[in-house]
Design a protein around this motif. Sequence first.
Motif, mmCIF file in Angstrom:
data_model
loop_
_atom_site.group_PDB
_atom_site.id
_atom_site.type_symbol
_atom_site.label_atom_id
_atom_site.label_comp_id
_atom_site.label_asym_id
_atom_site.label_seq_id
_atom_site.Cartn_x
_atom_site.Cartn_y
_atom_site.Cartn_z
ATOM 1 N N MET A 118 0.882 -1.193 -0.028
ATOM 2 C CA MET A 118 0.112 -0.099 0.045
ATOM 3 C C MET A 118 0.944 1.064 0.123
ATOM 4 N N ILE A 119 0.775 2.124 -0.975
ATOM 5 C CA ILE A 119 1.639 3.219 -0.960
ATOM 6 C C ILE A 119 0.849 4.554 -0.392
ATOM 7 N N LEU A 120 1.254 5.039 0.644
ATOM 8 C CA LEU A 120 0.789 5.938 1.563
ATOM 9 C C LEU A 120 0.791 7.499 0.945
ATOM 10 N N ALA A 121 2.210 7.681 0.415
ATOM 11 C CA ALA A 121 2.603 8.869 -0.078
ATOM 12 C C ALA A 121 3.854 8.899 -1.060
ATOM 13 N N VAL A 122 4.091 9.908 -1.677
ATOM 14 C CA VAL A 122 5.042 10.025 -2.805
ATOM 15 C C VAL A 122 5.733 11.308 -2.503
ATOM 16 N N VAL A 148 8.124 22.976 -6.386
ATOM 17 C CA VAL A 148 8.895 23.884 -7.472
ATOM 18 C C VAL A 148 9.115 23.307 -8.710
ATOM 19 N N ASP A 149 9.126 24.138 -9.731
ATOM 20 C CA ASP A 149 9.374 23.864 -11.189
ATOM 21 C C ASP A 149 10.376 24.943 -11.721
ATOM 22 N N VAL A 150 11.370 24.768 -11.776
ATOM 23 C CA VAL A 150 12.627 25.626 -12.437
ATOM 24 C C VAL A 150 13.354 24.735 -13.227
ATOM 25 N N ALA A 151 14.462 25.644 -13.720
ATOM 26 C CA ALA A 151 15.255 24.957 -14.889
ATOM 27 C C ALA A 151 16.787 25.836 -14.713
ATOM 28 N N PRO A 152 17.259 25.858 -13.565
ATOM 29 C CA PRO A 152 18.740 26.338 -13.419
ATOM 30 C C PRO A 152 19.561 25.565 -14.227
ATOM 31 N N PHE A 153 20.567 26.035 -14.695
ATOM 32 C CA PHE A 153 21.536 25.310 -15.678
ATOM 33 C C PHE A 153 20.948 24.742 -16.808
ATOM 34 N N GLY A 154 19.749 25.178 -17.299
ATOM 35 C CA GLY A 154 19.190 24.655 -18.286
ATOM 36 C C GLY A 154 18.696 23.163 -18.194
ATOM 37 N N VAL A 155 18.192 22.802 -16.810
ATOM 38 C CA VAL A 155 17.941 21.486 -16.464
ATOM 39 C C VAL A 155 16.769 21.620 -15.692
ATOM 40 N N GLY A 156 15.585 20.819 -16.254
ATOM 41 C CA GLY A 156 14.290 20.991 -15.450
ATOM 42 C C GLY A 156 14.512 20.065 -14.079
ATOM 43 N N TYR A 157 13.912 20.732 -12.950
ATOM 44 C CA TYR A 157 13.621 20.182 -11.688
ATOM 45 C C TYR A 157 12.491 20.687 -11.062
ATOM 46 N N TRP A 158 11.858 19.558 -10.641
ATOM 47 C CA TRP A 158 10.754 19.468 -9.760
ATOM 48 C C TRP A 158 10.800 19.147 -8.412
ATOM 49 N N VAL A 159 10.163 19.686 -7.596
ATOM 50 C CA VAL A 159 9.998 19.109 -6.239
ATOM 51 C C VAL A 159 8.238 18.914 -5.980
ATOM 52 N N ALA A 160 7.882 17.818 -5.689
ATOM 53 C CA ALA A 160 6.271 17.687 -5.535
ATOM 54 C C ALA A 160 6.233 16.835 -4.198
ATOM 55 N N ASP A 161 4.960 16.602 -3.893
ATOM 56 C CA ASP A 161 4.429 15.507 -3.013
ATOM 57 C C ASP A 161 3.138 15.404 -3.292
ATOM 58 N N TRP A 162 2.776 13.940 -3.126
ATOM 59 C CA TRP A 162 1.212 13.421 -3.413
ATOM 60 C C TRP A 162 1.124 12.568 -2.234
ATOM 61 N N ARG A 163 -0.223 12.693 -1.739
ATOM 62 C CA ARG A 163 -0.628 11.900 -0.685
ATOM 63 C C ARG A 163 -1.803 10.878 -1.268
ATOM 64 N N LEU A 164 -1.883 9.635 -0.995
ATOM 65 C CA LEU A 164 -2.657 8.719 -1.545
ATOM 66 C C LEU A 164 -3.578 8.376 -0.810
ATOM 67 N N GLY A 165 -5.031 8.306 -1.287
ATOM 68 C CA GLY A 165 -6.181 7.785 -0.431
ATOM 69 C C GLY A 165 -6.561 6.605 -0.766
#
Length: 214
Positions: free
Chosen positions: A1-5, A197-214
């Motif tokens: 069971m996946i609780l969070a990501v 976060v959705d940024v592209a420093p140095f020309g590279v895409g970076y995301w930071v996200a979190d999911w909660r699963l019900g």
Amino acid sequence: MILAVAICPHPPMLVPEISGGAAGELDEVREACDEVVAGLLTVGPDRIVVIGGGDLDGDRDEAAGGTLGGFGVNVRAGGADDALPLSLTIGAWLLDRAGWSGPRTYSSGTPDTDGRVALLVMADGSATRAITAPGYLDDRAEPFDAIIAEALAGGDPSTLAALDVDLGDELWAAGSRPLRTLGEMTKDADITARLRVDVAPFGVGYWVADWRLG
């Protein structure tokens, strides 16, 4: 069971000892990674599963670790076994930094998720977003990354499961396969999502996200 990501990028410069004087350029990314990884601990998982790209000979447990010695610093993460590729080494470093001492699984494929688990998905976007990027400039990169950002923000696993990973390879998007795996693993889940976060420093895409699963 996946609780969070938690979804984080894995540039070596996330580690302050490597970035040195340029550490400030990734402050926002680093702080957001710390927040979403700390959030995984709050859901009370029995195990945290780290998914990333790179070569790994089967899934490994908490005895596995990695070193960043190749980047000129004496930084180790995880266990004593130097088995982990870069993406999973940075994942191990984030878990160490968060103080997680429980069981871990490291995987570059589709891991087992029996029991109460949380996922830490290590996924860089395209490295072709600018002429100064590692893969130079490709006009397809920004739209490709935008599709992923929208899916992460909206908790949309179907879009992630349908990612064109061959195009991702052409765009040097190291996270396209781990993100597709995430989509496949969470297709039927009820997801509450936040893209921090959705940024592209140095020309590279970076995301930071979190999911909660019900």
